[in-house]
Enzyme design. Structure first.
Site, PDB file in Angstrom:
ATOM      1  N   ASP A  21      41.428  42.051  45.541  1.00  0.00           N
ATOM      2  CA  ASP A  21      40.915  42.608  44.289  1.00  0.00           C
ATOM      3  C   ASP A  21      42.025  42.731  43.233  1.00  0.00           C
ATOM      4  OD1 ASP A  21      38.973  43.565  42.637  1.00  0.00           O
ATOM      5  OD2 ASP A  21      38.893  45.573  43.513  1.00  0.00           O
ATOM      6  N   ASN A  23      42.289  40.427  40.446  1.00  0.00           N
ATOM      7  CA  ASN A  23      42.620  39.158  39.761  1.00  0.00           C
ATOM      8  C   ASN A  23      42.362  39.251  38.255  1.00  0.00           C
ATOM      9  OD1 ASN A  23      43.083  38.134  42.296  1.00  0.00           O
ATOM     10  ND2 ASN A  23      41.214  36.899  42.400  1.00  0.00           N
ATOM     11  N   ASN A  69      28.672  39.852  43.454  1.00  0.00           N
ATOM     12  CA  ASN A  69      29.463  39.190  42.393  1.00  0.00           C
ATOM     13  C   ASN A  69      28.642  38.207  41.557  1.00  0.00           C
ATOM     14  OD1 ASN A  69      32.571  39.154  44.307  1.00  0.00           O
ATOM     15  ND2 ASN A  69      31.990  40.522  42.651  1.00  0.00           N
ATOM     16  N   ARG A 191      37.378  51.758  47.916  1.00  0.00           N
ATOM     17  CA  ARG A 191      35.992  51.610  48.394  1.00  0.00           C
ATOM     18  C   ARG A 191      35.867  50.285  49.115  1.00  0.00           C
ATOM     19  NH1 ARG A 191      35.497  51.665  42.723  1.00  0.00           N
ATOM     20  NH2 ARG A 191      35.529  49.571  41.823  1.00  0.00           N
ATOM     21  N   SER A 193      33.035  48.221  48.844  1.00  0.00           N
ATOM     22  CA  SER A 193      32.224  47.248  48.092  1.00  0.00           C
ATOM     23  C   SER A 193      31.439  46.320  49.023  1.00  0.00           C
ATOM     24  CB  SER A 193      33.088  46.439  47.116  1.00  0.00           C
ATOM     25  OG  SER A 193      33.752  47.296  46.212  1.00  0.00           O
TER      26      SER A 193
HETATM   27  C1  IPE Z   1      35.056  43.166  45.889  1.00  0.00           C
HETATM   28  O1  IPE Z   1      35.636  43.326  44.640  1.00  0.00           O
HETATM   29  C2  IPE Z   1      34.745  41.731  46.123  1.00  0.00           C
HETATM   30  C3  IPE Z   1      35.868  40.830  46.240  1.00  0.00           C
HETATM   31  C4  IPE Z   1      37.147  41.112  46.187  1.00  0.00           C
HETATM   32  C5  IPE Z   1      35.498  39.467  46.455  1.00  0.00           C
HETATM   33  P1  IPE Z   1      34.773  43.702  43.349  1.00  0.00           P
HETATM   34  O2  IPE Z   1      35.744  43.697  42.224  1.00  0.00           O
HETATM   35  O3  IPE Z   1      33.592  42.836  43.238  1.00  0.00           O
HETATM   36  O4  IPE Z   1      34.299  45.185  43.689  1.00  0.00           O
HETATM   37  P2  IPE Z   1      33.810  46.360  42.744  1.00  0.00           P
HETATM   38  O5  IPE Z   1      32.764  45.798  41.820  1.00  0.00           O
HETATM   39  O6  IPE Z   1      35.000  46.830  41.971  1.00  0.00           O
HETATM   40  O7  IPE Z   1      33.293  47.418  43.662  1.00  0.00           O
HETATM   41  C1  IPE Z   2      38.553  40.027  42.841  1.00  0.00           C
HETATM   42  O1  IPE Z   2      39.205  40.203  41.617  1.00  0.00           O
HETATM   43  C2  IPE Z   2      38.290  38.605  43.110  1.00  0.00           C
HETATM   44  C3  IPE Z   2      36.898  38.171  43.181  1.00  0.00           C
HETATM   45  C4  IPE Z   2      35.823  38.836  42.937  1.00  0.00           C
HETATM   46  C5  IPE Z   2      36.797  36.792  43.547  1.00  0.00           C
HETATM   47  P1  IPE Z   2      38.357  40.763  40.415  1.00  0.00           P
HETATM   48  O2  IPE Z   2      37.773  39.628  39.659  1.00  0.00           O
HETATM   49  O3  IPE Z   2      37.363  41.748  40.900  1.00  0.00           O
HETATM   50  O4  IPE Z   2      39.458  41.477  39.541  1.00  0.00           O
HETATM   51  P2  IPE Z   2      39.309  42.859  38.798  1.00  0.00           P
HETATM   52  O5  IPE Z   2      38.890  43.871  39.800  1.00  0.00           O
HETATM   53  O6  IPE Z   2      38.276  42.657  37.730  1.00  0.00           O
HETATM   54  O7  IPE Z   2      40.657  43.119  38.235  1.00  0.00           O
HETATM   55 MG    MG Z   3      37.454  43.758  41.220  1.00  0.00          MG
END
Ligand code: IPE
Ligand code: IPE
Ligand code: MG
Length: 239
Positions: A21, A23, A69, A191, A193
């Site tokens: 998480d 990115n 997602n 969490r 998720s």
């Molecule tokens: C969890 O991260 C899913 C992945 C890392 C692939 P999210 O960024 O989707 O989670 P939430 O929305 O913050 O709970």
């Molecule tokens: C998690 O990084 C990666 C994937 C869901 C593939 P995010 O895209 O959730 O990055 P943040 O949480 O918005 O920074």
């Molecule tokens: Mg995220």
């Protein structure tokens, strides 16, 4: 502790998971589009797959894309799907001649996933299903609650009765994997998720603040030190 000392330590986990998480935030901080954060994240993931293998950890699970997602903007979802297609091509090149089994957890029949990626996913799972060494388990279109419901529906359809924990686990994507010891979720979110609710009931969880693309080899060493300092009791009285 240094990286090489970890290899010999009997307290090391056998199955770890990364929730990769942060990115998007990594990219935003640098004034880049979110997609560049995903690109950097998946490059960093490749390095960590190497470290985990080198450490002798048997199984690695990675939360790549959750069932929730899909709620992101279409352009971001499309970018991620393209990235997964490329990732599978890369794995095919890298791992077919190695003792690596690839198991992809998640609903890979979902028509929202590009057909070429669904085909690549099934192909790589079949091509590696006799391998007994390292298991690499990218979780794509994965949701823990959806996985449990999949198991329930399969059990109902099979008319199996007297379901116990072991029989139930045969219906999970992770049926061939070792128990999940350690979950590392970067970016400071505390969490799950919807990640592996069944499998992680007795896992250790760790939430470093670092955003995934910046999570370094040294951060991995630190995380593993934390794991090894924990006392796991599994409900019993130990130490
Ligand atoms: C969890 O991260 C899913 C992945 C890392 C692939 P999210 O960024 O989707 O989670 P939430 O929305 O913050 O709970
Ligand atoms: C998690 O990084 C990666 C994937 C869901 C593939 P995010 O895209 O959730 O990055 P943040 O949480 O918005 O920074
Ligand atoms: Mg995220």
């Amino acid at each position: 502790m240094n990286f090489n000392d970890l290899k010999k330590d009997a307290r090391m986990p056998k199955h770890i998971a990364f929730i990769i998480d942060g990115n998007g935030r990594w990219a935003k901080k640098r004034g880049l589009p979110r997609s560049m954060g995903h690109k950097a994240g998946f490059e960093n993931l490749n390095k960590h797959i190497g470290y985990v293998q080198e450490l002798g950890i048997k199984n690695l699970s990675i939360y790549c894309f959750s069932a929730e997602n899909w709620n992101r903007p279409k352009a971001e979802v499309d970018y991620l799907m393209k990235l997964f297609g490329d990732m599978l091509d890369d794995y095919k090149k890298k791992y077919l001649d190695k003792d690596v089994r690839i198991i992809i957890s998640g609903d890979m029949d979902d028509p929202r996933i590009p057909e070429s990626t669904r085909i690549k996913a099934k192909e790589i799972m079949e091509l590696t299903n006799e391998k007994t060494g390292f298991i690499l388990n990218p979780c794509i279109n994965y949701g823990g609650r959806q996985e449990i419901l999949k198991a329930v529906n399969e059990i109902i359809a099979s008319k199996e009765t007297d379901i116990d924990v072991e029989k139930f686990e045969k219906h999970l994507y992770t049926s061939e994997l070792l128990p999940l010891d350690f979950v590392i979720r970067t970016s400071g979110e505390n969490r799950s998720s919807n990640y592996m609710p069944w499998q992680s009931t007795y896992s250790e969880w760790y939430y470093p603040e670092t955003l995934w693309p910046s999570f370094s080899k040294n951060d991995l060493v630190k995380a593993l030190e934390v794991f090894m300092s924990r006392k796991r009791r599994f409900g019993a009285i130990k130490g």
